[in-house]
Design an enzyme around this catalytic site. Sequence first.
Site, PDB file in Angstrom:
ATOM      1  N   CYS A  46       2.670  -0.571   4.660  1.00  0.00           N
ATOM      2  CA  CYS A  46       1.623   0.381   4.259  1.00  0.00           C
ATOM      3  C   CYS A  46       2.180   1.784   4.423  1.00  0.00           C
ATOM      4  O   CYS A  46       2.259   2.309   5.530  1.00  0.00           O
ATOM      5  CB  CYS A  46       0.367   0.218   5.096  1.00  0.00           C
ATOM      6  N   GLU A  55       0.840  -1.176   0.000  1.00  0.00           N
ATOM      7  CA  GLU A  55       0.000   0.000   0.000  1.00  0.00           C
ATOM      8  C   GLU A  55       0.889   1.245   0.000  1.00  0.00           C
ATOM      9  O   GLU A  55       1.752   1.359   0.867  1.00  0.00           O
ATOM     10  CB  GLU A  55      -0.910  -0.040   1.241  1.00  0.00           C
ATOM     11  N   ARG A  68      -0.582  -4.682  11.094  1.00  0.00           N
ATOM     12  CA  ARG A  68       0.845  -4.499  10.805  1.00  0.00           C
ATOM     13  C   ARG A  68       1.679  -4.156  12.036  1.00  0.00           C
ATOM     14  O   ARG A  68       2.884  -3.989  11.917  1.00  0.00           O
ATOM     15  CB  ARG A  68       1.020  -3.454   9.712  1.00  0.00           C
ATOM     16  N   CYS A 114      -5.900  -1.179   6.286  1.00  0.00           N
ATOM     17  CA  CYS A 114      -6.302  -1.353   7.687  1.00  0.00           C
ATOM     18  C   CYS A 114      -7.348  -0.283   7.954  1.00  0.00           C
ATOM     19  O   CYS A 114      -7.148   0.638   8.715  1.00  0.00           O
ATOM     20  CB  CYS A 114      -5.115  -1.207   8.624  1.00  0.00           C
ATOM     21  N   CYS A 173      -5.987   5.183   5.282  1.00  0.00           N
ATOM     22  CA  CYS A 173      -5.693   3.908   4.652  1.00  0.00           C
ATOM     23  C   CYS A 173      -6.963   3.192   4.213  1.00  0.00           C
ATOM     24  O   CYS A 173      -7.996   3.281   4.868  1.00  0.00           O
ATOM     25  CB  CYS A 173      -4.951   3.049   5.665  1.00  0.00           C
ATOM     26  N   SER A 217       3.840   0.882  10.229  1.00  0.00           N
ATOM     27  CA  SER A 217       4.800   0.983   9.122  1.00  0.00           C
ATOM     28  C   SER A 217       5.807   2.101   9.353  1.00  0.00           C
ATOM     29  O   SER A 217       6.872   2.106   8.727  1.00  0.00           O
ATOM     30  CB  SER A 217       4.084   1.151   7.779  1.00  0.00           C
ATOM     31  N   CYS A 248      -0.336   4.715   5.570  1.00  0.00           N
ATOM     32  CA  CYS A 248      -0.516   4.831   7.028  1.00  0.00           C
ATOM     33  C   CYS A 248       0.731   5.385   7.684  1.00  0.00           C
ATOM     34  O   CYS A 248       0.659   6.177   8.617  1.00  0.00           O
ATOM     35  CB  CYS A 248      -0.734   3.458   7.644  1.00  0.00           C
ATOM     36  N   HIS A 296      -7.469   2.863  12.642  1.00  0.00           N
ATOM     37  CA  HIS A 296      -7.179   4.226  13.108  1.00  0.00           C
ATOM     38  C   HIS A 296      -8.396   4.829  13.806  1.00  0.00           C
ATOM     39  O   HIS A 296      -8.256   5.628  14.732  1.00  0.00           O
ATOM     40  CB  HIS A 296      -6.722   5.099  11.947  1.00  0.00           C
TER      41      HIS A 296
HETATM   42 NI1  NFE Z   1      -2.464   1.249   6.120  1.00  0.00          NI
HETATM   43 FE1  NFE Z   1      -2.048   0.103   9.069  1.00  0.00          FE
HETATM   44  C1  NFE Z   1      -2.128  -1.521   9.749  1.00  0.00           C
HETATM   45  C2  NFE Z   1      -1.992   1.013  10.608  1.00  0.00           C
HETATM   46  S1  NFE Z   1      -0.031   0.493   8.891  1.00  0.00           S
HETATM   47  S2  NFE Z   1      -2.222  -0.539   6.985  1.00  0.00           S
HETATM   48  O1  NFE Z   1      -2.216  -2.631  10.059  1.00  0.00           O
HETATM   49  O2  NFE Z   1      -1.981   1.603  11.521  1.00  0.00           O
HETATM   50  O3  NFE Z   1       1.349   0.070   9.179  1.00  0.00           O
END
Ligand code: NFE
Length: 535
Positions: free
Chosen positions: A530, A19, A463, A69, A66, A486, A533, A73
């Site tokens: 990702c 991503e 992640r 995921c 994102c 990430s 994110c 958030h």
């Molecule tokens: Ni955009 Fe996410 C997850 C978050 S990122 S995927 O799982 O927070 O590393």
Amino acid sequence: MSGKTSSQRITIDPMTRLEGHLKIDVEVEGGKVKNAWSSGQLFRGIEIILQGRDPRDAHHFVQRSCGVCTYVHALTSVRAVEDAIGIDVPPNAKLVRRLLHGAQFMHDHIVHFYHLHALDWVDVVSALKADPQKTAALADNVSNASWGGTSYYKGVQDRLKTFVESGQLGILNNAYWGHSAYKLPPEANLMAAANYIEALRLQAKTARLHAIFGGKNPHPQSLVVGGVTSIKDLSTDRITEFKYIWKESQDFVKNVYIPDLLAVASFYKDWGGIGGTTNFLAWGDFALTEEEPESYLMPRGFVKNRDLKSPLEADQKKVTEHVTHGWYADGDAKHPYDGETKPVPGDYNEDGKYTWFKAPRYDGESCEVGPLSRVLVAYAKGQPQVKETVDGVLKQLDVPASVLFSTLGRTAARGIETLIIGETMSVWLDQLVENIKRGDKKVYQEYEMPDEAMGYGLNDVPRGALGHWIKIKNKKIANYQYVVPSTWNFGPRCAKGTLGPVEEALIGTPIADPKKPLEILRTVHSFDPCIACGI
Ligand code: NFE
């Protein structure tokens, strides 16, 4: 080429099957990676967009970081605001949130294993050479999939053949088919390719779990600061539908994903010695009782220097973010409460600033986060389900625990936790049904927004460790910072010059053919990047 012994630069930009926009730059010498740089190539600025807004709206904005995921958030944001206000949400709200969270793990990890990572290990073109009858026998031997048989595999092979012969490989284009690092026999490649297609169908169903308790996917809409909105309308039909889809997804994990993982891993045991890092952080999640974080199914903790004998507790106070090597205004490393997002676009300079990622550190250390960290922390803390499953996998593959610190360990950990979290979802669903039956439909806690407050929300998401920190002034957002999985994994060197986790993991990776750096894809994809994110 440079230096006395000839070294070579490999730059993958953009890297695909992830991503966002990631550039990976490595220096190879003597057939191995000698140095590495991870660079996030896009800027988001959502932390800036949030300033001055109503804290109750934050989760709608951050969730749009994102589309992968999509939910996590929002969950972490409402936790941060609720912490600032000083409220606890009702048990039903926690259960609905937890079920949405578990569904996110199932969907995300299935898609990652099959659609983002499998082609690093599975050679689709080699599958054309497979004997369908032998493939059917192999599949019968290793998995409990409800599909199979010679004619089924012959059908899949014919479809692949048409696809390849058309010369329009689409998403399978530009891969390194035929690379010497592919080790699966044609029959195993055909079996895995068939399951890749089955997983495409399955994941579309799994995604619907979010729609049942969250109204839609991506970006479920049922969370609010104080609780959730989605229980009064929850009919028996919808709960049954959730259970039905959950069961189909969990059966897939048990009967297809895990057997595929073990089958593929058995051909790549050398990857148990490649791609490891040193420190592992997990905020943990998935409470089993009201005791948080003590009762977490995936516990909170910190494994330092690979020491599984004495895992440490983890405290958000020890988090800082460095900007020395990121395209941000210079400043000292800061705790997220005082964090700043001041972008200063610049050139790519590997000795200076080379990325839009900041560099998070825990107690000054670069830390890997994600499935491997969660599983290692849980294993080190003696979490019984994790211990039993991990020991079972190690035994089946006939490898020692030290192989966990690797690319293979990371990929195996993802499957292991999908199985464990997925299994436990039925407990939370039963608890929710029980509460509703008893007439407990409370899902929301009233509150008053304070003029001034600060709070944080911690979480462990597909992640890795995710944290949001908020400062409120005059009932509005004065500062908002998130430190994302990430960012931990793909962040650059810190002020001390210590490499970020993926940079560290790449050092020493063997490269058979610098023009086709398949081995780099394996380790980078094993972190499930990702970038959207992370920045
Ligand atoms: Ni955009 Fe996410 C997850 C978050 S990122 S995927 O799982 O927070 O590393």
